[in-house]
Design a protein around this motif. Structure first.
Motif, PDB file in Angstrom:
ATOM      1  N   UNK A  29       0.824  -1.213   0.000  1.00 23.57           N
ATOM      2  CA  UNK A  29       0.000   0.000   0.000  1.00 23.57           C
ATOM      3  C   UNK A  29       0.853   1.254   0.000  1.00 23.57           C
ATOM      4  N   UNK A  30       1.934   1.216   0.731  1.00 19.90           N
ATOM      5  CA  UNK A  30       2.746   2.425   0.876  1.00 19.90           C
ATOM      6  C   UNK A  30       3.333   2.889  -0.450  1.00 19.90           C
ATOM      7  N   UNK A  31       3.308   2.022  -1.456  1.00 21.82           N
ATOM      8  CA  UNK A  31       3.830   2.412  -2.769  1.00 21.82           C
ATOM      9  C   UNK A  31       2.739   2.954  -3.683  1.00 21.82           C
ATOM     10  N   UNK A  32       1.484   2.847  -3.268  1.00 18.14           N
ATOM     11  CA  UNK A  32       0.404   3.314  -4.118  1.00 18.14           C
ATOM     12  C   UNK A  32       0.318   4.834  -4.064  1.00 18.14           C
ATOM     13  N   UNK A  33      -0.162   5.406  -5.149  1.00 18.00           N
ATOM     14  CA  UNK A  33      -0.514   6.819  -5.164  1.00 18.00           C
ATOM     15  C   UNK A  33      -2.029   6.850  -5.068  1.00 18.00           C
ATOM     16  N   UNK A  34      -2.554   7.484  -4.037  1.00 16.30           N
ATOM     17  CA  UNK A  34      -3.974   7.388  -3.727  1.00 16.30           C
ATOM     18  C   UNK A  34      -4.718   8.687  -4.007  1.00 16.30           C
ATOM     19  N   UNK A  51      -2.693  11.931  -2.808  1.00 13.94           N
ATOM     20  CA  UNK A  51      -1.581  11.916  -1.865  1.00 13.94           C
ATOM     21  C   UNK A  51      -0.547  10.886  -2.305  1.00 13.94           C
ATOM     22  N   UNK A  52       0.701  11.272  -2.198  1.00 13.18           N
ATOM     23  CA  UNK A  52       1.795  10.411  -2.589  1.00 13.18           C
ATOM     24  C   UNK A  52       2.281   9.629  -1.370  1.00 13.18           C
ATOM     25  N   UNK A  53       3.177   8.699  -1.619  1.00 15.41           N
ATOM     26  CA  UNK A  53       3.706   7.887  -0.523  1.00 15.41           C
ATOM     27  C   UNK A  53       4.493   8.712   0.482  1.00 15.41           C
ATOM     28  N   UNK A  54       4.998   9.858   0.046  1.00 12.65           N
ATOM     29  CA  UNK A  54       5.722  10.732   0.976  1.00 12.65           C
ATOM     30  C   UNK A  54       4.804  11.786   1.575  1.00 12.65           C
ATOM     31  N   UNK A  55       3.499  11.579   1.398  1.00  6.95           N
ATOM     32  CA  UNK A  55       2.446  12.452   1.943  1.00  6.95           C
ATOM     33  C   UNK A  55       2.340  13.803   1.256  1.00  6.95           C
ATOM     34  N   UNK A  56       2.969  13.942   0.111  1.00  5.09           N
ATOM     35  CA  UNK A  56       2.730  15.142  -0.691  1.00  5.09           C
ATOM     36  C   UNK A  56       1.295  15.111  -1.196  1.00  5.09           C
ATOM     37  N   UNK A  97      -6.698   4.286  -6.732  1.00  5.73           N
ATOM     38  CA  UNK A  97      -5.265   4.086  -6.561  1.00  5.73           C
ATOM     39  C   UNK A  97      -4.559   3.991  -7.904  1.00  5.73           C
ATOM     40  N   UNK A  98      -3.405   4.601  -7.956  1.00  2.34           N
ATOM     41  CA  UNK A  98      -2.471   4.401  -9.072  1.00  2.34           C
ATOM     42  C   UNK A  98      -1.499   3.328  -8.595  1.00  2.34           C
ATOM     43  N   UNK A  99      -1.603   2.148  -9.188  1.00  6.01           N
ATOM     44  CA  UNK A  99      -0.733   1.036  -8.824  1.00  6.01           C
ATOM     45  C   UNK A  99       0.125   0.738 -10.041  1.00  6.01           C
ATOM     46  N   UNK A 100       1.256   1.339 -10.095  1.00  2.00           N
ATOM     47  CA  UNK A 100       2.172   1.123 -11.201  1.00  2.00           C
ATOM     48  C   UNK A 100       1.613   1.534 -12.548  1.00  2.00           C
ATOM     49  N   UNK A 101       0.649   2.446 -12.544  1.00  4.41           N
ATOM     50  CA  UNK A 101       0.090   2.918 -13.804  1.00  4.41           C
ATOM     51  C   UNK A 101      -0.776   1.901 -14.516  1.00  4.41           C
ATOM     52  N   UNK A 102      -1.238   0.885 -13.791  1.00  7.92           N
ATOM     53  CA  UNK A 102      -2.066  -0.148 -14.395  1.00  7.92           C
ATOM     54  C   UNK A 102      -3.539   0.252 -14.392  1.00  7.92           C
ATOM     55  N   UNK A 103      -4.182  -0.094 -15.504  1.00 12.12           N
ATOM     56  CA  UNK A 103      -5.622   0.110 -15.599  1.00 12.12           C
ATOM     57  C   UNK A 103      -6.259  -1.255 -15.410  1.00 12.12           C
ATOM     58  N   UNK A 104      -7.140  -1.378 -14.456  1.00  7.13           N
ATOM     59  CA  UNK A 104      -7.646  -2.680 -14.039  1.00  7.13           C
ATOM     60  C   UNK A 104      -8.798  -3.175 -14.900  1.00  7.13           C
ATOM     61  N   UNK A 105      -8.734  -2.871 -16.177  1.00  4.48           N
ATOM     62  CA  UNK A 105      -9.732  -3.394 -17.102  1.00  4.48           C
ATOM     63  C   UNK A 105     -11.047  -2.661 -17.115  1.00  4.48           C
TER      64      UNK A 105
END
Length: 129
Positions: A29-34, A51-56, A97-105
């Motif tokens: 989760x900590x790697x996701x961009x939410x 919010x980014x993983x660094x809380x930006x 969530x942005x998970x590695x830029x994947x689109x979940x279909x």
């Protein structure tokens, strides 16, 4: 597979507040961009906060100073604190969530340079005057 479960929402008077939560599965989760999005009837879905993983954080101009996005990485949970709510905030709110830029279909949205491809179920927020 990433799963997002949204809770919160409801109906409040103008000037009131609500808090939305989004519980995410996955050990990374900590790697996701939410982000949080919303869609009002007859309108396109729009980005609200991210919010980014660094809380930006980033916010739509319409909610700056009123909404706050935050996350608890230990709980894999994303939050949206909404204060000073207005009738124009009425919409279905979604966690994404942005998970590695994947689109979940399914539905994917590009916002603040990120591709949000994983979505939670919507929760209704209604602000009445």
């Amino acid at each position: 597979q990433v799963q997002l479960v949204v809770s919160g929402g409801g109906s409040v008077q103008t000037g009131g507040y609500l808090r939305l939560s989004c519980a995410a599965s996955g050990s990374t989760y900590s790697t996701y961009y939410m982000g949080w999005f919303r869609q009002a009837p007859g309108k396109e879905r729009e980005g609200v906060a991210a919010i980014d993983s660094d809380s930006t954080t980033k916010y739509a101009d319409s909610v700056k100073g009123r909404f706050t996005i935050s996350q608890d990485n230990a709980k894999n949970t994303l939050y949206l604190q909404m204060n000073s709510l207005k009738p124009e905030d009425t919409a279905m709110y979604y966690c994404a969530a942005d998970v590695g830029g994947r689109c979940n279909g399914g539905y994917c949205a590009l916002w603040v340079g990120r591709l949000f491809g994983f979505w939670g179920q919507g929760t209704q927020v209604t602000v009445w005057s």
